[in-house]
Write a protein that holds these residues in place. Structure first.
Motif, PDB file in Angstrom:
ATOM      1  N   ARG A  43      45.563  34.381  49.315  1.00  0.00           N
ATOM      2  CA  ARG A  43      44.734  35.415  48.401  1.00  0.00           C
ATOM      3  C   ARG A  43      44.659  36.910  48.710  1.00  0.00           C
ATOM      4  NH1 ARG A  43      39.222  33.582  47.888  1.00  0.00           N
ATOM      5  NH2 ARG A  43      39.002  33.313  50.138  1.00  0.00           N
ATOM      6  N   ASP A  44      44.833  37.808  47.782  1.00  0.00           N
ATOM      7  CA  ASP A  44      44.646  39.121  47.742  1.00  0.00           C
ATOM      8  C   ASP A  44      45.654  39.539  48.552  1.00  0.00           C
ATOM      9  OD1 ASP A  44      42.336  38.672  46.039  1.00  0.00           O
ATOM     10  OD2 ASP A  44      40.823  38.789  47.552  1.00  0.00           O
ATOM     11  N   SER A  64      38.605  38.505  46.112  1.00  0.00           N
ATOM     12  CA  SER A  64      38.264  37.176  45.574  1.00  0.00           C
ATOM     13  C   SER A  64      37.068  36.926  46.620  1.00  0.00           C
ATOM     14  CB  SER A  64      39.480  35.987  45.943  1.00  0.00           C
ATOM     15  OG  SER A  64      40.314  36.562  45.069  1.00  0.00           O
ATOM     16  N   GLY A  97      44.806  35.523  44.877  1.00  0.00           N
ATOM     17  CA  GLY A  97      43.673  36.036  44.390  1.00  0.00           C
ATOM     18  C   GLY A  97      43.200  36.003  43.102  1.00  0.00           C
ATOM     19  N   GLU A  98      41.895  35.748  42.775  1.00  0.00           N
ATOM     20  CA  GLU A  98      41.510  35.399  41.396  1.00  0.00           C
ATOM     21  C   GLU A  98      41.975  36.703  40.556  1.00  0.00           C
ATOM     22  OE1 GLU A  98      37.530  34.884  40.827  1.00  0.00           O
ATOM     23  OE2 GLU A  98      36.893  37.160  41.781  1.00  0.00           O
TER      24      GLU A  98
END
Length: 479
Positions: A422-423, A293, A453-454
């Motif tokens: 995230r991630d 991300s 995460g995206e």
């Protein structure tokens, strides 16, 4: 602490090694590898001298709670706080009971791996030996009581057999160019300092568009290729999944398999027929380069900071608790703390920042801020020290608790308003992912939010509702 550098302590040993080389020039014509030898439970081991900073005698290490059994604590090495690890405990080798912990001095090798420094306790440090690389034999489990994955080779010197340890693998380090500090542009994890990423949103979007275009082109051409050659895609994808786990501890599960499948299609097009397998860590990094991300594990750009500010939920509570597992070196944690302070100016903030990288969580409270960062949106949250360096205000520092903790294990946290992870989940085994997601459900308040995460998707049935806000993927409880 009685310290001597390798040069001072082992100067004579170098001379002896050189003399031995000269005396046996017929059998060992070129010395191109030097190792420091030591003993563990009566067996001889060696490490590449390039990883050895110095040798020392030390004791009275500072205990760190919630650490693994082989971590004896941390030590102040001339101003640097370093973790101390007992290799005997790490390898499950019996250790005599420490009856005089206060006065006993341990034999230490001070090792550097990338930019990290560790002290390792061994039974006895012997000498420096020079050998020829060509004489080093592949590792074999019969030569040691330790896992073969931690052995880089076996070599005979001075009529003794030495087990060469793979220090980089033992400490799960990534040595090389990617391990250098990435300041304002980009840096990874251990998640966590785990892999290189695209450096800005436009570049990432263009790369993703190109990936999708190549995948579409590959799909169109696949029909004509089926008749001329056998389809090995399933086998190749399975190999890639195993390689990602081996090289980068990246576990493919329903959490991320949609992205992995799309990336695999574009990867085959990039590499060419029959070349899709991952041969080394660099291939794994390249495959994962589009996964991470924006600004993960790095100082945040103003645009990304603004997007986080907009995505944070409204909350008028007097105290807001935040969980940031996989905090790494702390850049993301500090960045998040600044935005939280801006979003909730009247609230008392408690940010639980956790990681299994002991060195990172030990150094994070002492972090200085690069000038390029200090002049950006961070300025209102910084103060200048007497030496001219910038650091975060006491208010920001007091809101963060950096802790050594593995998020896969029981986490005695209070009710959490915001989880910022995230991630992180993709770098856990599947059982770990499931345990942490269950912990999210238990710890998150009814009106709380989870940031992942995206390219990560919490599984259907986990009890969360997804919404995407810019480059941020946010989950709330399914009420």
């Amino acid at each position: 602490m009685e310290e001597k550098t390798i040069q001072d302590r082992l100067k004579n040993a170098f001379a002896v090694a050189e003399a031995a080389v000269a005396a046996t020039r017929g059998n060992l014509s070129v010395v191109d590898f030097r190792m420091v030898s030591f003993s563990l439970s009566g067996k001889d081991y060696g490490v590449d001298i390039m990883h050895v900073k110095e040798i020392a005698k030390a004791g009275q290490f500072t205990y760190v709670p919630n650490t693994l059994p082989f971590v004896l604590g941390v030590y102040n090495l001339r101003g640097d706080i370093i973790p101390i690890i007992d290799l005997r405990l790490f390898f499950n080798i019996p250790v005599p009971e420490r009856t005089d912990k206060k006065n006993k001095l341990e034999s230490l090798l001070i090792l550097s791996v990338g930019e990290q420094t560790f002290g390792v306790v061994v039974d006895k440090i012997d000498k420096v030996l020079g050998v020829q690389k060509g004489k080093i034999q592949p590792p074999h489990p019969l030569f040691g009581d330790i896992n073969i994955k931690y052995i880089s080779g076996i070599v005979e010197a001075d009529k003794r057999l030495y087990i060469l340890l793979d220090i980089a693998r033992i400490f799960n380090a990534r040595v090389g160019e990617e391990e250098k500090d990435r300041t304002y542009t980009k840096q990874v994890f251990h998640a966590p300092d785990a892999a290189p990423q695209a450096q800005n949103a436009p570049a990432r979007k263009n790369a993703a568009d190109a990936m999708n275009a190549r995948a579409a082109a590959a799909a169109k051409s696949s029909a004509s290729e089926k008749d001329s050659a056998p389809d090995t895609s399933a086998q190749d994808l399975k190999f890639i999944i195993e390689s990602l786990k081996t090289y980068r501890k990246f576990t493919v599960t329903p959490l991320n398999e949609q992205w992995v499948n799309a990336r695999f299609d574009s990867w085959k097009e990039e590499r060419g027929k029959g070349k899709s397998q991952l041969q080394n860590e660099n291939d794994a990094d390249l495959f994962l380069s589009l996964f991470w991300s924006p600004c993960t594990g790095a100082w945040w750009t103003k645009a990304f900071a603004d997007s986080v500010y907009k995505a944070l939920p409204d909350n008028t509570a007097k105290q807001i608790c935040v969980w940031n597992p996989g905090c790494g070196k702390g850049m993301e944690t500090y960045s998040l703390a600044c935005i939280l302070r801006k979003k909730y100016p009247e609230a008392r903030l408690r940010i639980y920042a956790q990681d299994i990288d002991l060195l990172s969580v030990s150094n994070a409270p002492l972090m200085s801020v690069p000038d390029a960062v200090a002049s950006d949106w961070y300025a209102p949250f910084l103060t200048k020290k007497a030496n001219g360096e910038y650091t975060f205000t006491q208010d920001v520092k007091d809101s963060i608790m950096f802790e050594y903790h593995d998020c896969q294990h029981t986490n005695p946290l209070p009710g959490i308003d915001i989880i910022f992870a995230r991630d992180v989940l993709s770098l856990l085994p599947q059982s770990g992912q499931e345990a942490v997601i269950a912990d999210f459900d238990e710890k998150l308040k009814a009106n709380g939010s989870i940031f992942v995460g995206e390219n990560e998707t919490l599984p259907v049935g986990s009890g969360f509702v997804e919404k995407t806000i810019g480059a941020l993927k946010v989950y709330t409880k399914n009420k």
